[in-house]
Design a protein around this motif. Sequence first.
Motif, PDB file in Angstrom:
ATOM      1  N   PHE A  24      70.794  33.369 -13.294  1.00 52.30           N
ATOM      2  CA  PHE A  24      69.525  33.035 -13.399  1.00 52.30           C
ATOM      3  C   PHE A  24      68.634  32.203 -13.283  1.00 52.30           C
ATOM      4  O   PHE A  24      68.024  31.459 -13.712  1.00 52.30           O
ATOM      5  CB  PHE A  24      70.995  31.997 -14.452  1.00 52.30           C
ATOM      6  CG  PHE A  24      70.536  31.009 -15.836  1.00 52.30           C
ATOM      7  CD1 PHE A  24      70.547  31.186 -16.868  1.00 52.30           C
ATOM      8  CD2 PHE A  24      70.667  29.393 -15.068  1.00 52.30           C
ATOM      9  CE1 PHE A  24      70.222  30.021 -18.395  1.00 52.30           C
ATOM     10  CE2 PHE A  24      70.500  28.372 -16.116  1.00 52.30           C
ATOM     11  CZ  PHE A  24      70.262  28.844 -17.493  1.00 52.30           C
ATOM     12  N   LEU A  28      64.699  31.852 -14.386  1.00 49.64           N
ATOM     13  CA  LEU A  28      64.189  30.875 -14.869  1.00 49.64           C
ATOM     14  C   LEU A  28      62.837  30.010 -13.878  1.00 49.64           C
ATOM     15  O   LEU A  28      62.149  29.914 -14.727  1.00 49.64           O
ATOM     16  CB  LEU A  28      65.045  29.044 -14.895  1.00 49.64           C
ATOM     17  CG  LEU A  28      66.402  29.919 -15.669  1.00 49.64           C
ATOM     18  CD1 LEU A  28      67.186  28.364 -16.044  1.00 49.64           C
ATOM     19  CD2 LEU A  28      65.459  29.538 -17.787  1.00 49.64           C
ATOM     20  N   ASP A 166      64.885  35.088 -23.074  1.00 44.64           N
ATOM     21  CA  ASP A 166      65.244  33.633 -22.211  1.00 44.64           C
ATOM     22  C   ASP A 166      66.596  33.231 -23.109  1.00 44.64           C
ATOM     23  O   ASP A 166      67.800  33.132 -21.594  1.00 44.64           O
ATOM     24  CB  ASP A 166      64.513  32.450 -23.274  1.00 44.64           C
ATOM     25  CG  ASP A 166      63.402  32.468 -21.612  1.00 44.64           C
ATOM     26  OD1 ASP A 166      63.212  33.038 -20.784  1.00 44.64           O
ATOM     27  OD2 ASP A 166      62.731  31.109 -21.915  1.00 44.64           O
ATOM     28  N   LEU A 167      66.631  33.695 -24.522  1.00 41.60           N
ATOM     29  CA  LEU A 167      67.860  33.311 -24.398  1.00 41.60           C
ATOM     30  C   LEU A 167      69.184  34.774 -24.031  1.00 41.60           C
ATOM     31  O   LEU A 167      70.447  34.617 -23.923  1.00 41.60           O
ATOM     32  CB  LEU A 167      67.626  33.044 -25.993  1.00 41.60           C
ATOM     33  CG  LEU A 167      68.995  32.707 -27.573  1.00 41.60           C
ATOM     34  CD1 LEU A 167      69.782  31.922 -27.088  1.00 41.60           C
ATOM     35  CD2 LEU A 167      69.127  33.521 -28.950  1.00 41.60           C
ATOM     36  N   LYS A 170      70.364  33.506 -20.770  1.00 43.33           N
ATOM     37  CA  LYS A 170      71.618  31.821 -21.624  1.00 43.33           C
ATOM     38  C   LYS A 170      72.973  32.826 -21.959  1.00 43.33           C
ATOM     39  O   LYS A 170      73.885  32.669 -21.188  1.00 43.33           O
ATOM     40  CB  LYS A 170      70.855  31.042 -21.684  1.00 43.33           C
ATOM     41  CG  LYS A 170      69.689  30.654 -21.786  1.00 43.33           C
ATOM     42  CD  LYS A 170      68.628  29.497 -22.416  1.00 43.33           C
ATOM     43  CE  LYS A 170      67.250  29.149 -21.991  1.00 43.33           C
ATOM     44  NZ  LYS A 170      67.091  27.692 -23.069  1.00 43.33           N
ATOM     45  N   THR A 173      74.543  34.546 -19.104  1.00 40.90           N
ATOM     46  CA  THR A 173      75.554  34.142 -17.707  1.00 40.90           C
ATOM     47  C   THR A 173      76.462  32.520 -18.403  1.00 40.90           C
ATOM     48  O   THR A 173      77.252  32.660 -17.432  1.00 40.90           O
ATOM     49  CB  THR A 173      74.132  33.405 -16.865  1.00 40.90           C
ATOM     50  OG1 THR A 173      73.108  33.897 -16.861  1.00 40.90           O
ATOM     51  CG2 THR A 173      74.431  32.706 -15.669  1.00 40.90           C
TER      52      THR A 173
END
Length: 201
Positions: A24, A28, A166-167, A170, A173
Amino acid sequence: MTGKTDINPFLKQVLELGPPLAFFFIYLRLRDDSFMIGGIEYSGFIIATIIFVPLMLGAMGILWYLTGKLSRMQIFTAFMVIFFGGLTAWFNDERFFKMKTTLVYGLFALILGIGLLQKKSYLAYVLDEMLPMKHEGWMILTRRLCACFAVLAVANEFVWRTMSTDLWVKIETFGFPIALMAFLMLQFSLLQSYMDDPDHQ
């Protein structure tokens, strides 16, 4: 090393949860970058995936060294990560890694479903030593968990196909693991009456 050895619960959690969290944070950091390797351009997501595979295998290797064993679920998950991580890197296509989650949850649902058709709980076969429970309780939990895995598989397909990377990262994870953990905790609470008392033989 043979036999089973208990290790510090905190260390066990670090080894199990560390690699996904590392993925994660690496994602990022690299998500807006691209990398040219061997004349091929790779996105930050692909590089994060490539880094994640050895991180997870290293953590599992340490866990095996310290405990002397790995669960069937851990071995299966490792195989899926290696296989789909390899496909992601080879074809330079992030969809393979995203589909991994669907297939993992889907296969768990299928395996449990096959057992239910045979009036068996494969879940009990894996977890009975850790969680003594009456057969009826195992069958109830297996039915519910089979449905839960099926829902998660469908949810993952919906998320990665309709939402941003991106979503998805998230939710992959944090969202799916938290949802699964909350579901299991609720089920164990509801099924207390089916628990065997280890002190009562």
